[in-house]
Design an enzyme around this catalytic site. Structure first.
Site, PDB file in Angstrom:
ATOM      1  N   THR A 181      19.120  32.133  23.983  1.00 40.91           N
ATOM      2  CA  THR A 181      18.638  30.817  24.540  1.00 40.91           C
ATOM      3  C   THR A 181      17.991  31.103  25.854  1.00 40.91           C
ATOM      4  O   THR A 181      18.170  32.261  26.390  1.00 40.91           O
ATOM      5  CB  THR A 181      19.959  30.068  24.921  1.00 40.91           C
ATOM      6  OG1 THR A 181      20.583  29.896  23.809  1.00 40.91           O
ATOM      7  CG2 THR A 181      19.455  28.477  25.264  1.00 40.91           C
ATOM      8  N   ARG A 189      20.567  22.295  11.471  1.00 41.08           N
ATOM      9  CA  ARG A 189      21.824  22.797  12.596  1.00 41.08           C
ATOM     10  C   ARG A 189      21.198  22.554  14.287  1.00 41.08           C
ATOM     11  O   ARG A 189      20.154  23.336  14.328  1.00 41.08           O
ATOM     12  CB  ARG A 189      22.349  24.037  12.234  1.00 41.08           C
ATOM     13  CG  ARG A 189      23.381  24.378  13.294  1.00 41.08           C
ATOM     14  CD  ARG A 189      22.928  25.477  14.355  1.00 41.08           C
ATOM     15  NE  ARG A 189      23.844  25.753  15.417  1.00 41.08           N
ATOM     16  CZ  ARG A 189      23.563  26.629  16.413  1.00 41.08           C
ATOM     17  NH1 ARG A 189      22.379  26.795  16.733  1.00 41.08           N
ATOM     18  NH2 ARG A 189      24.546  26.752  17.156  1.00 41.08           N
ATOM     19  N   ASP A 198      24.153  23.144  21.326  1.00 42.75           N
ATOM     20  CA  ASP A 198      24.285  22.703  22.594  1.00 42.75           C
ATOM     21  C   ASP A 198      22.833  22.268  23.291  1.00 42.75           C
ATOM     22  O   ASP A 198      22.941  21.441  24.398  1.00 42.75           O
ATOM     23  CB  ASP A 198      25.312  23.125  23.589  1.00 42.75           C
ATOM     24  CG  ASP A 198      25.040  24.584  24.071  1.00 42.75           C
ATOM     25  OD1 ASP A 198      24.414  25.435  23.159  1.00 42.75           O
ATOM     26  OD2 ASP A 198      25.234  24.661  25.164  1.00 42.75           O
ATOM     27  N   THR A 212      24.188  29.004  27.672  1.00 43.23           N
ATOM     28  CA  THR A 212      23.775  29.573  26.623  1.00 43.23           C
ATOM     29  C   THR A 212      25.150  30.344  26.037  1.00 43.23           C
ATOM     30  O   THR A 212      26.108  30.828  26.703  1.00 43.23           O
ATOM     31  CB  THR A 212      22.822  31.010  27.157  1.00 43.23           C
ATOM     32  OG1 THR A 212      22.660  31.822  25.888  1.00 43.23           O
ATOM     33  CG2 THR A 212      23.621  31.788  28.069  1.00 43.23           C
ATOM     34  N   GLY A 213      25.313  30.263  24.669  1.00 46.18           N
ATOM     35  CA  GLY A 213      26.426  30.755  24.455  1.00 46.18           C
ATOM     36  C   GLY A 213      26.679  30.049  22.797  1.00 46.18           C
ATOM     37  O   GLY A 213      25.799  29.696  22.247  1.00 46.18           O
ATOM     38  N   GLY A 258      26.963  27.625  20.481  1.00 43.42           N
ATOM     39  CA  GLY A 258      26.552  26.257  20.859  1.00 43.42           C
ATOM     40  C   GLY A 258      27.858  25.325  20.289  1.00 43.42           C
ATOM     41  O   GLY A 258      27.758  24.261  20.711  1.00 43.42           O
TER      42      GLY A 258
END
Lengths: 310, 310
Positions: A177, A205, A208, A228-229, A231
Site C-alpha cells: 500500500t 475484494r 481498508d 498499511t497492513g 486490510g
C-alpha cells in the site's frame, strides 16, 4: 505559519534486511525520497495538505516498486483492481474508489470524487465510467505489466489462495500500500492511501484502503492517518478513526494513540501492519508492528528521513 | 441470562403524517412488527444476536415497502445495486458487500462473506461471482420490479440528479435503508444494515451501509449500531463507530453517545438521518434528527413498540 510536515509509507510487512540487496534497498529509499520531496515541495510553496498528499501518493503510484497505480499486483483474473481514498481534515470532506481498473492514478480519481461527484465512495465499473466522464487519465494493461509482479502472481495463480503482496521466494510478507499524511502552513491536515491490493485476489475484494475511517482519516481537530497492513483487520478495527477518537475523547497525543492502536489493539486481532500520522502542530509519527515499513518524513524543522526496517 | 432485545429501522427522512394514508401507515407498522417478531423469536429460542439481526433484516429485505432486497430502488441504468453489512460484537467479525446485483438477500451474502470468505468486503461483479459459488439465492430483474419504484425512478430518470429514495409527489425525502441491532441471552451484540441506495444512482455509488464503522458496527464492550441517513455524511463522520468510541473512551451511556452523534455532530455536517443501537445490557435507543424514522423495538422486559414519526 505552522510547521509543515509530510510523512509517507510504501507498505509494511516482513521486510528483513537479510532478504534485501544493497541495490534494491537503495532503489526503495530513492523512491521514498522522491515522493517525500514532491509532496514537501507543494507544502513549501504554500500548497494545501490535500495537494501535498495527492502529489506524494501519485509519485508512489507511478513508481513500479510499490503496490499501487503502475506497480499494482495481479488479480486472480490477471487484471489490476485498485483502491484509493483521500480525506481533507478541514471540512471532513472525503473521496474513495474501490476495485477500479485502468486508472493511472487512483488517488487523483478519489480526489475528483471528493471534489466533484457529490458522493464519497464509487466502485468498480461505475467508478471507471465516472473517471472517463471526468477526463481522468487511463492506461491499458500494458502500462500495469511488470515481469516481477507477473512472476509473483504466477507463483500462486491457480491456487485458491491470495497473497498480501507476498514474495514467496524471499519469504517476504508485505502489505503493499502507499500513503501520505501532511500538515500544511495553515495547520490543515490531509491523508491519502492507494493500493493494488492482494496478489491473486478475487471477488472484488477490498481492504481498508478505500474505507474512510479504516485506511484513511483526517480531521484538523486531531490528526491525519494513512494505514498499511492486513486490510481485513484494519477494517474491523476502524483503525484510522480509532487514533483520532483516542486523541479527541481521551486526550491522548498522536504518539500515544498510535501506540495504543498499532501496538495493543491490532495485535490482539492478528493485525500486522502500520500507519503514518501527523497532528495539527505538524508532529509526525511513523509506527508499525511488523518487521519493516517503507517510510519517510520531511518537515520544516529540518527532519528529512527515509527508512525501511525497525 | 441477559435481557434480550432487538431494535430495527426501515429508513429515516421527511416522513410526515400528513403525507401518509392510514392504510399505508398500518402497512408499514405491520411490516416492522413482522421483522421485529421474526428477529425476537430467534433470540427467545436461544439464538445468537447475529442470527437475530440477519433474520429481521431478511424480513425487511423481502418486504417491497422498504428500500432493500426486493424493494430496492432503481439505479440510473434501470438495475438494482444493493449494499449490506453485518458485524458480530463477540470477535469484531464483519462482512460487507457493495454494489451487488441479483442477490435476493444481500444481508445473507454479507454474513456468508463474514463466515466463509476470509475477507470482509467484496464488491460488484466479484461479489456476485462469490455468491454464485456459495449457492446464495439469486433473483432476476422481475423479482425486484415494482410499479411504485419504477414510477419513482421515471420521475427523475434522465436528470443528472439522484434521489435518496425520494418521493417527489409526496415531497417525502426518505433515506431508504433497513437495519437491526440485537443483544442476545449471552449479552452478545450484533448489527446488520441493508439498502438499495439512492434512486437513479450512478457510478457504482456506495453510501455508509456497506462500510463497517460508518453504517454498521458491533462490539460487545460497547454497543451495536445500525444507521440510516444521508450516506455520504455518515461515511465522513464514521458515525456507527463514533458512538462506540464515545462509550469506550468517554464513558458515555449509549443514549448519551447517540445523542452526541445524531443530534450534535451529524447536523453540523448536514447529516440527516438516524440510528438504532443496543448496549450489552440489552438497553435499546432509537434516535433520529429527521421528521421520522420507521422503527421498532422488542425486549424481554416486555417492551414491544413500532413507530414512524417523532
Amino acid at each position: 505559519m505552522s510547521k509543515i510536515t509530510i510523512a509517507i509509507h510504501g507498505g509494511a510487512g516482513t521486510i528483513l534486511k537479510e532478504h534485501m540487496t544493497p541495490e534494491l534497498e537503495a532503489t526503495y529509499l530513492v523512491g521514498l525520497q522522491a515522493a517525500l520531496d514532491s509532496g514537501y515541495k507543494v507544502l513549501e510553496s504554500g500548497g494545501t495538505a490535500v495537494e501535498a498528499v495527492k502529489k506524494a501518493v501519485m509519485e508512489l503510484e507511478d513508481n513500479p516498486l510499490f503496490n499501487a497505480g503502475k506497480g499494482s499486483v495481479f488479480t486472480n483474473a490477471g487484471s489490476h483492481e485498485m483502491d484509493a481514498s483521500i480525506m481533507d481534515g478541514r471540512l471532513l470532506a472525503a473521496g474513495a474508489v474501490g476495485a477500479v481498473k485502468y486508472i493511472r492514478n487512483p488517488i487523483a480519481l478519489a480526489e475528483n470524487v471528493m471534489l466533484h461527484s457529490g458522493h464519497v465512495f464509487l466502485g468498480g465499473d461505475g467508478a471507471l465510467e465516472y473517471a472517463k466522464q471526468q477526463g481522468i487519465a487511463l492506461e491499458d494493461d500494458a502500462y500495469f505489466f511488470s515481469q516481477f509482479r507477473y512472476d509473483q502472481w504466477q507463483s500462486i495463480a491457480g491456487q485458491q489462495g491470495y497473497s498480501l503482496d507476498h514474495d514467496l521466494h524471499l519469504q517476504d510478507k508485505k502489505f503493499g500500500t502507499v500513503g501520505a499524511v501532511a500538515c500544511d502552513g495553515n495547520g490543515d491536515l490531509a491523508a491519502a492511501t492507494s493500493t493494488g491490493g492482494m496478489t491473486n485476489k478475487r471477488f472484488g475484494r477490498m481492504g481498508d484502503t478505500p474505507v474512510i475511517g479504516s485506511g484513511t482519516y483526517a480531521n484538523n481537530k486531531t490528526c491525519a492517518i494513512s494505514c498499511t497492513g492486513h486490510g481485513e483487520v484494519f477494517l474491523r478495527a476502524v483503525a484510522a478513526y480509532d487514533v483520532s477518537a483516542l486523541m479527541e475523547y481521551k486526550g491522548f497525543t498522536l504518539e500515544q494513540a498510535m501506540q495504543e492502536v498499532i501496538m495493543n489493539k491490532l495485535p490482539v486481532m492478528d493485525g500486522d501492519g502500520g500507519m503514518v500520522g501527523v497532528d495539527a502542530r505538524g508532529n509526525a509519527v511513523l509506527l508499525f508492528n511488523s518487521a519493516g515499513m517503507y517510510r519517510g518524513v520531511k518537515s520544516s524543522d529540518s527532519t528529512n528521513m527515509t527508512s525501511i526496517y525497525k
